[in-house]
Scaffold this active site. Structure first.
Site, PDB file in Angstrom:
ATOM      1  CD  GLU A 175      59.490  42.084  85.591  1.00 10.42           C
ATOM      2  OE1 GLU A 175      60.657  42.460  85.418  1.00 10.42           O
ATOM      3  OE2 GLU A 175      59.184  41.140  86.318  1.00 10.42           O
ATOM      4  CB  ALA A 222      70.049  34.504  92.353  1.00  7.32           C
ATOM      5  CD  GLU A 244      64.137  40.936  82.118  1.00  5.20           C
ATOM      6  OE1 GLU A 244      64.937  40.504  81.258  1.00  5.20           O
ATOM      7  OE2 GLU A 244      64.476  41.497  83.166  1.00  5.20           O
ATOM      8  CB  CYS A 254      68.598  40.756  80.287  1.00  2.00           C
ATOM      9  SG  CYS A 254      68.600  39.638  81.647  1.00  2.00           S
ATOM     10  CD1 TRP A 258      72.948  34.899  89.058  1.00  2.00           C
ATOM     11  CD2 TRP A 258      74.174  36.731  88.670  1.00  2.00           C
ATOM     12  NE1 TRP A 258      73.522  34.771  87.815  1.00  2.00           N
ATOM     13  CE2 TRP A 258      74.281  35.881  87.553  1.00  2.00           C
ATOM     14  CE3 TRP A 258      74.865  37.947  88.639  1.00  2.00           C
ATOM     15  CZ2 TRP A 258      75.040  36.197  86.420  1.00  2.00           C
ATOM     16  CZ3 TRP A 258      75.619  38.268  87.517  1.00  2.00           C
ATOM     17  CH2 TRP A 258      75.702  37.402  86.429  1.00  2.00           C
ATOM     18  CG  ASN A 259      71.283  40.386  86.276  1.00  2.00           C
ATOM     19  OD1 ASN A 259      70.276  40.106  86.926  1.00  2.00           O
ATOM     20  ND2 ASN A 259      71.234  40.700  85.002  1.00  2.00           N
TER      21      ASN A 259
HETATM   22  C1  SIN Z   1      68.146  42.778  83.586  1.00  2.00           C
HETATM   23  O1  SIN Z   1      69.290  42.645  83.202  1.00  2.00           O
HETATM   24  O2  SIN Z   1      67.436  41.787  83.751  1.00  2.00           O
HETATM   25  C2  SIN Z   1      67.524  44.108  83.953  1.00  2.00           C
HETATM   26  C3  SIN Z   1      68.222  45.264  83.404  1.00  2.00           C
HETATM   27  C4  SIN Z   1      67.498  46.560  83.669  1.00  2.00           C
HETATM   28  O3  SIN Z   1      66.472  46.621  84.341  1.00  2.00           O
HETATM   29  O4  SIN Z   1      67.985  47.565  83.153  1.00  2.00           O
END
Ligand code: SIN
Length: 477
Positions: free
Chosen positions: A454, A174, A248, A282, A148-149
């Site tokens: 990725e 999500a 991931e 993340c 969802w982020n």
């Molecule tokens: C993520 O939080 O999974 C991706 C963050 C990003 O692509 O910068």
């Protein structure tokens, strides 16, 4: 706004007609609904992707590239519309949502180009009558389970390389953010993607959908972005049919400020890294280590910037910090803050729940290793500052975690920059850079932060199988 399932090139209701409401985390209002897929619907999506695979894989790289390029152009044309939906269902400020749609479009553009560069090899054989050729072929049907982020970018980052090389896909977004997923699928439909090449299954039963995808041997790969516990479960469930897995997962990013750093730059970059999406990425900084000689100076600059951040509904002009995704997220953030304070940390700013799903951007000083916030991913707008004395000590602290996604270091000493970057056990290192993500780089982590990459040319590999062909009898006339 309502979205149904997208299977075999058609929008359709769930078999039992059920739907799930989608709410806006900024105010709790229902903004639309998504179809609530049944197991039968998931199987239909697998069948469609399986049937479409040989046809899509047989298209020329140029044809696939042209469709992806058209999708990229449509994303840019629809940026305002997609970003608005993204903000309404996810909560991030509109400017960030637009940035995410552009970021997603970048992946589609990158792979539209890269689709034409899936090269093989010719290997010199032992015997003169033989030739050895290496082919790289699409892996088959893939399932993309997305978070969802980043409701747009994570779909694009998985789907674009998959489609580019000739795989067909099923996307399971999500539960909180199915509407942005619907918008993206619409883009690919309108770009002329053939029926079955991309399918969308939404719903309120993520484990049922996941298990159905994982149990089916026609699905040859699963790519997942989300939490480490769910990633581990997916890895176990993928074992029965020996599926390829890309994960991931969680992070716990250290941000190291050495005494020779440009402190103004470090303070502004940690804002970008820590407070992007209200701390819900993340790769967000989760632990800030500052050398004892510069900690006061750095903290003063940093806290002044944090106090200026505007909090509110992401659709309002100038807002930089939106709501968190749900009540659980607020609870976790507050637990980390209260635990740190009870163990001796001092609040430099913030530390309050503001009602609804809003949490004040927070800075904690005097943080120590025994605090929860130094051990777990917070996924919220809290920045803990810990003091260090020397390089060896800080590398050891930074690496002392099961996670290994992103890390950051700030110094003006080039030798130190490379020495420390090489010693950090992370898939991504930002040197004087708090925003390293970009479509052409191989995003991914080590240890319990996941596997696979990725983005960029490396991102294609996860969707390709290698086959070698040995040709004998070359010397026969
Ligand atoms: C993520 O939080 O999974 C991706 C963050 C990003 O692509 O910068």
């Amino acid at each position: 706004m309502d979205y149904s399932l997208y299977i075999d090139g058609k929008w359709c209701q769930a078999k039992d007609g059920k739907t799930v409401p989608v709410t806006n985390p900024a105010n709790g209002q229902v903004i639309g609904s998504a179809a609530d897929a049944t197991a039968e619907d998931v199987v239909s999506a697998i069948e469609a992707a399986h049937k479409a695979f040989p046809l899509w894989a047989a298209k020329s790289a140029r044809e696939r590239s042209e469709i992806l390029y058209k999708a990229y152009q449509l994303m840019l044309e629809r940026i305002d519309e997609i970003a608005r939906v993204l903000t309404m269902e996810q909560g991030k400020p509109l400017a960030e949502a637009k940035g995410e749609v552009l970021y997603a479009a970048d992946y589609i553009q990158w792979y539209a180009e890269e689709a034409k560069r899936v090269y093989g090899d010719v290997i010199p054989a032992t015997y003169t009558n033989k030739r050895i050729f290496v082919f790289r072929q699409p892996i088959g049907v893939i399932a993309a389970i997305t978070p969802w982020n980043f409701p747009a970018a994570m779909i694009a980052r998985k789907i674009a390389p998959a489609l580019a090389v000739g795989c067909t896909a099923i996307v399971k977004p999500a539960e909180q953010t199915p509407l942005t997923a619907g918008k993206l699928v619409e883009v690919f439909h309108d770009a002329g993607l053939p029926a079955g090449a991309l399918n969308l299954v939404t719903g309120s039963k993520p484990s049922m959908i996941g298990q159905t995808l994982l149990a089916d041997s026609r699905v040859r790969k699963v790519t997942f972005t989300g939490s480490t516990p769910v990633g581990k479960l997916i890895m176990k469930q993928a074992a029965d049919t020996v599926k390829r897995v890309s994960l991931e997962l969680g992070g716990h990013a250290p941000f190291i400020v050495f005494p020779d750093a440009d402190l103004e730059l470090a303070a502004s970059q940690v804002i970008a890294s820590k407070y992007r999406n209200a701390g819900q990425t993340c790769i967000c900084t989760n632990r800030i280590y500052v050398h004892e000689d510069v900690v006061d100076d750095f903290t003063e600059k940093f806290v002044a910037k944090v106090k200026e951040l505007k909090i509110g509904d992401g659709l309002e002009e100038g807002v930089q910090i939106g709501p968190l995704i749900d009540e659980e997220a607020i609870k976790k953030v507050d637990r980390h803050v209260q635990d740190a304070i009870s163990k001796g940390a001092q609040l430099a700013t913030g530390g309050r729940q503001l009602g609804g799903l809003y949490y004040e951007p927070t800075v904690l000083c005097g943080v120590t290793d025994d605090m929860l916030i130094q051990q777990e991913e917070t996924f919220g707008p809290v920045a803990p500052i810990q003091i260090f004395k020397d390089e060896k000590e800080v590398i050891q602290k930074a690496n002392n975690t099961p996670y290994g996604l992103a890390s950051y270091l700030f110094t003006q000493d080039i030798a130190r920059a490379f020495r420390v970057a090489e010693a950090l056990e992370y898939g991504i290192v930002g040197i004087n850079d708090g925003a390293p993500s970009t479509a052409q780089a191989p995003f991914g982590g080590v240890k319990e932060s996941g596997m696979g990459r990725e983005g960029g040319k490396h991102g294609l590999e996860d969707y390709l199988e290698i086959k070698y062909i040995s040709l004998g009898g070359v010397d026969k006339k």
